[in-house]
Design an enzyme around this catalytic site. Structure first.
Site, PDB file in Angstrom:
ATOM      1  N   ASN A  23       0.799  -1.227   0.000  1.00  0.00           N
ATOM      2  CA  ASN A  23       0.000   0.000   0.000  1.00  0.00           C
ATOM      3  C   ASN A  23       0.832   1.277   0.000  1.00  0.00           C
ATOM      4  O   ASN A  23       0.288   2.370  -0.080  1.00  0.00           O
ATOM      5  CB  ASN A  23      -0.988  -0.007   1.176  1.00  0.00           C
ATOM      6  CG  ASN A  23      -2.042  -1.082   0.986  1.00  0.00           C
ATOM      7  OD1 ASN A  23      -2.180  -1.631  -0.111  1.00  0.00           O
ATOM      8  ND2 ASN A  23      -2.758  -1.410   2.036  1.00  0.00           N
ATOM      9  N   ASP A 307      -6.733  -3.661   8.551  1.00  0.00           N
ATOM     10  CA  ASP A 307      -6.147  -4.734   7.730  1.00  0.00           C
ATOM     11  C   ASP A 307      -5.577  -5.869   8.559  1.00  0.00           C
ATOM     12  O   ASP A 307      -5.148  -6.882   8.003  1.00  0.00           O
ATOM     13  CB  ASP A 307      -5.044  -4.170   6.827  1.00  0.00           C
ATOM     14  CG  ASP A 307      -5.614  -3.287   5.745  1.00  0.00           C
ATOM     15  OD1 ASP A 307      -4.831  -2.612   5.055  1.00  0.00           O
ATOM     16  OD2 ASP A 307      -6.850  -3.239   5.597  1.00  0.00           O
TER      17      ASP A 307
HETATM   18  C1  EPZ Z   1      -6.424   1.955   1.959  1.00  0.00           C
HETATM   19  O1  EPZ Z   1      -7.662   1.817   1.283  1.00  0.00           O
HETATM   20  C2  EPZ Z   1      -5.763   0.587   1.844  1.00  0.00           C
HETATM   21  N1  EPZ Z   1      -5.557   0.271   0.433  1.00  0.00           N
HETATM   22  C3  EPZ Z   1      -6.659  -0.470   2.495  1.00  0.00           C
HETATM   23  O2  EPZ Z   1      -5.976  -1.711   2.432  1.00  0.00           O
HETATM   24  C4  EPZ Z   1      -6.853  -0.087   3.961  1.00  0.00           C
HETATM   25  O3  EPZ Z   1      -7.728  -1.020   4.573  1.00  0.00           O
HETATM   26  C5  EPZ Z   1      -7.479   1.325   4.040  1.00  0.00           C
HETATM   27  O4  EPZ Z   1      -6.622   2.260   3.354  1.00  0.00           O
HETATM   28  C6  EPZ Z   1      -7.674   1.799   5.465  1.00  0.00           C
HETATM   29  O5  EPZ Z   1      -6.482   1.820   6.127  1.00  0.00           O
HETATM   30  C7  EPZ Z   1      -4.529   0.864  -0.236  1.00  0.00           C
HETATM   31  O6  EPZ Z   1      -3.806   1.676   0.304  1.00  0.00           O
HETATM   32  C8  EPZ Z   1      -4.359   0.465  -1.668  1.00  0.00           C
HETATM   33  P1  EPZ Z   1      -9.753   4.726   2.995  1.00  0.00           P
HETATM   34  P2  EPZ Z   1      -8.537   3.143   0.980  1.00  0.00           P
HETATM   35  O7  EPZ Z   1      -9.968   5.697   1.902  1.00  0.00           O
HETATM   36  O8  EPZ Z   1      -7.652   4.280   0.665  1.00  0.00           O
HETATM   37  C9  EPZ Z   1     -14.365   5.603   3.313  1.00  0.00           C
HETATM   38  C10 EPZ Z   1      -5.715  -4.004   1.965  1.00  0.00           C
HETATM   39  O9  EPZ Z   1      -6.240  -5.013   2.461  1.00  0.00           O
HETATM   40  N2  EPZ Z   1     -14.149   6.499   2.158  1.00  0.00           N
HETATM   41  O10 EPZ Z   1      -8.868   5.090   4.139  1.00  0.00           O
HETATM   42  O11 EPZ Z   1      -9.584   2.778  -0.009  1.00  0.00           O
HETATM   43  C11 EPZ Z   1     -14.234   4.134   2.926  1.00  0.00           C
HETATM   44  O12 EPZ Z   1     -15.450   3.643   2.405  1.00  0.00           O
HETATM   45  C12 EPZ Z   1      -6.574  -2.783   1.671  1.00  0.00           C
HETATM   46  O13 EPZ Z   1      -4.500  -3.873   1.692  1.00  0.00           O
HETATM   47  C13 EPZ Z   1     -15.178   7.331   1.739  1.00  0.00           C
HETATM   48  O14 EPZ Z   1     -16.262   7.327   2.322  1.00  0.00           O
HETATM   49  O15 EPZ Z   1      -9.219   3.362   2.393  1.00  0.00           O
HETATM   50  C14 EPZ Z   1     -13.857   3.477   4.222  1.00  0.00           C
HETATM   51  O16 EPZ Z   1     -15.043   3.227   4.959  1.00  0.00           O
HETATM   52  C15 EPZ Z   1      -8.042  -3.007   2.003  1.00  0.00           C
HETATM   53  N3  EPZ Z   1     -14.982   8.145   0.676  1.00  0.00           N
HETATM   54  C16 EPZ Z   1     -13.034   4.554   4.947  1.00  0.00           C
HETATM   55  O17 EPZ Z   1     -13.322   5.787   4.286  1.00  0.00           O
HETATM   56  C17 EPZ Z   1     -13.778   8.170  -0.008  1.00  0.00           C
HETATM   57  O18 EPZ Z   1     -13.652   8.961  -0.972  1.00  0.00           O
HETATM   58  C18 EPZ Z   1     -11.534   4.330   4.884  1.00  0.00           C
HETATM   59  O19 EPZ Z   1     -11.181   4.243   3.534  1.00  0.00           O
HETATM   60  C19 EPZ Z   1     -12.748   7.319   0.424  1.00  0.00           C
HETATM   61  C20 EPZ Z   1     -12.957   6.490   1.507  1.00  0.00           C
END
Ligand code: EPZ
Length: 421
Positions: A23, A307
């Site tokens: 990531n 994670d």
């Molecule tokens: C990153 O995902 C990681 N992926 C995820 O790892 C990790 O679980 C996550 O961060 C949380 O730490 C990568 O970095 C490629 P977020 P990301 O935006 O960026 C909501 C793995 O297993 N949200 O921090 O997609 C979302 O729905 C993966 O390696 C919005 O509502 O996570 C979630 O509930 C899985 N609107 C929360 O925020 C947005 O525009 C956290 O999501 C973006 C996110």
């Protein structure tokens, strides 16, 4: 399709090399599009998701070269702006990370809107709001995100994120580094992977302050220059192997791991009775007997990482006592629960919480992987279960763990990978 056949009950002893962070590498690969000067990344993990992102870069005309998978030079001098097709985006949601660099470099981007995935709806509204704050006109056109910068390009602005989204922070950061003027990102994600992206951009000449805090300040520069950057170790991989040592009552040295990236996990493991301490090569993890049950809540960094929630639940399934596990980051991240129950775990779901009552032992059975972290949770449970556990759909595992079965076998696990007839 492949599956893993695990014979449980064997203590793990030995050394596990921790790879570069998936990531951290994914956004930095996308950030190669920001400049016509080459970027060399080292310590890149050999994973399906990384290969997908590198293939997408080639789709944009970025040349990808390197002596090995671990050292990759990306040259975007001849990159052209094209649409990221849905079949690429739907396979890996992180492809949305090309949006910011494309708008910043070419003034326009069309990227298929990533759908949800097993763990949740995964909206990207915060990414789009960040680009709009920098002056882009953003619209949804039949499932495709269309983002267009004004004539003069993006302009620095204050971006206030409704929640500390990792991806949205990275989109804002990548779009801001060559925007005109100063950008302030408030409620930024503080994850080590966000910090590593910032360090990579700084090495290329970006001016960024406050990475790792809730407030980041970026002063736009005209262009980014060539650089070489080493990807940080993968804290989620390290945490996974720490739990593998704990669940088998074993003793593992995790070379390259950094305890400071795993503080909340280290604290929880110690509260459960696991010994974990830094060594000059990384981290040592040792466990005697059954873990104690304890409650955890997943939170944005530096809290307990979502994670590692599934992996920790596998450990709590054989604990003495009970554990209340609350998942606050994603809305559907308990798909491993019914599969753990097939192994004899006693878990009750209550909304965003799971009440785990520890049992003395799990019993092997065939189980089904549903997503990356749920699949490794089932492998960990299989290592501890009596008898044979078969984990199907192992492709989920290979997206995020390099040679997991080989690394475990080298430490005494009995695992064989086989094709499903
Ligand atoms: C990153 O995902 C990681 N992926 C995820 O790892 C990790 O679980 C996550 O961060 C949380 O730490 C990568 O970095 C490629 P977020 P990301 O935006 O960026 C909501 C793995 O297993 N949200 O921090 O997609 C979302 O729905 C993966 O390696 C919005 O509502 O996570 C979630 O509930 C899985 N609107 C929360 O925020 C947005 O525009 C956290 O999501 C973006 C996110």
């Amino acid at each position: 399709m492949e599956r893993l056949v695990i014979e449980g009950g064997h203590r793990l002893e030995g050394t596990v090399p921790i790879c570069g962070a998936k990531n951290a590498a994914l956004p930095q690969i996308a950030a190669a599009l920001l400049s016509d000067e080459p970027l060399t990344l080292t310590n890149v993990p050999d994973l399906a998701d990384i290969r997908s992102m590198l293939t997408l870069m080639e789709h944009y005309g970025v040349t990808v070269a390197g002596p090995s998978h671990a050292t990759v030079t990306l040259d975007a001098a001849a990159a052209a702006n094209r649409e990221a097709p849905y079949d690429v985006v739907r396979r890996m949601r992180a492809t949305v990370l090309v949006l910011g660099p494309l708008v910043a470099r070419f003034g326009h981007a069309r990227v298929s809107q990533p759908g949800g995935c097993a763990i949740g709806a995964r909206p990207v509204d915060l990414h789009l709001k960040a680009l709009a704050a920098l002056g882009a006109t953003v619209s949804l056109d039949g499932g495709t995100i269309d983002a267009r910068a004004p004539e003069g390009g993006l302009t620095g602005a204050r971006i206030v994120l409704a929640s500390p989204s990792v991806g949205a922070t990275e989109t804002a950061l990548m779009a801001a580094v060559t925007a005109r003027g100063e950008t302030e990102i408030l409620n930024a994600a503080r994850d080590p992977e966000v910090c590593d992206l910032a360090q990579c951009l700084i090495a290329r000449g970006a001016v960024i302050e406050g990475a790792g805090t809730h407030r980041m300040l970026i002063r736009g520069v005209d262009r980014l220059r060539r650089a070489r950057h080493e990807i940080i170790p993968d804290r989620i991989e390290a945490g996974t192997y720490a739990i593998a040592a704990a669940i088998t009552g074993g003793h593992l040295e995790l070379t390259g791991a950094r305890l400071e990236h795993l503080a909340a996990v280290g604290a929880a493991l110690e509260a459960a009775g696991v010994r974990i301490w830094p060594t000059d090569r990384g981290l040592m993890v040792a466990m005697e007997g059954r873990p104690r049950g304890l409650d955890i809540t997943t939170e944005p960094y530096p809290g307990f990482p979502t994670d590692l929630q599934a992996q920790f639940m596998a450990l709590m399934a054989i604990s003495e006592g009970a554990s209340l596990i609350r998942e606050t980051v994603f809305e559907n991240r308990f798909m491993h629960v019914p599969e753990l129950a097939r192994l004899g775990a006693d878990i009750k779901l209550q909304g965003t919480s799971a009440l785990v009552r520890g049992v003395p032992a799990l019993k092997g059975a065939p189980v089904m992987a549903t997503d990356l972290r749920a699949s490794v949770c089932l492998v960990l449970a299989g290592l501890a279960a009596a008898g044979e556990t078969v984990v199907n759909r192992v492709y989920h595992l290979d997206r995020g763990y390099e040679a997991l079965d080989r690394k475990l076998v080298r430490c005494g696990a009995r695992i064989r990978r086989e094709d499903v007839p």
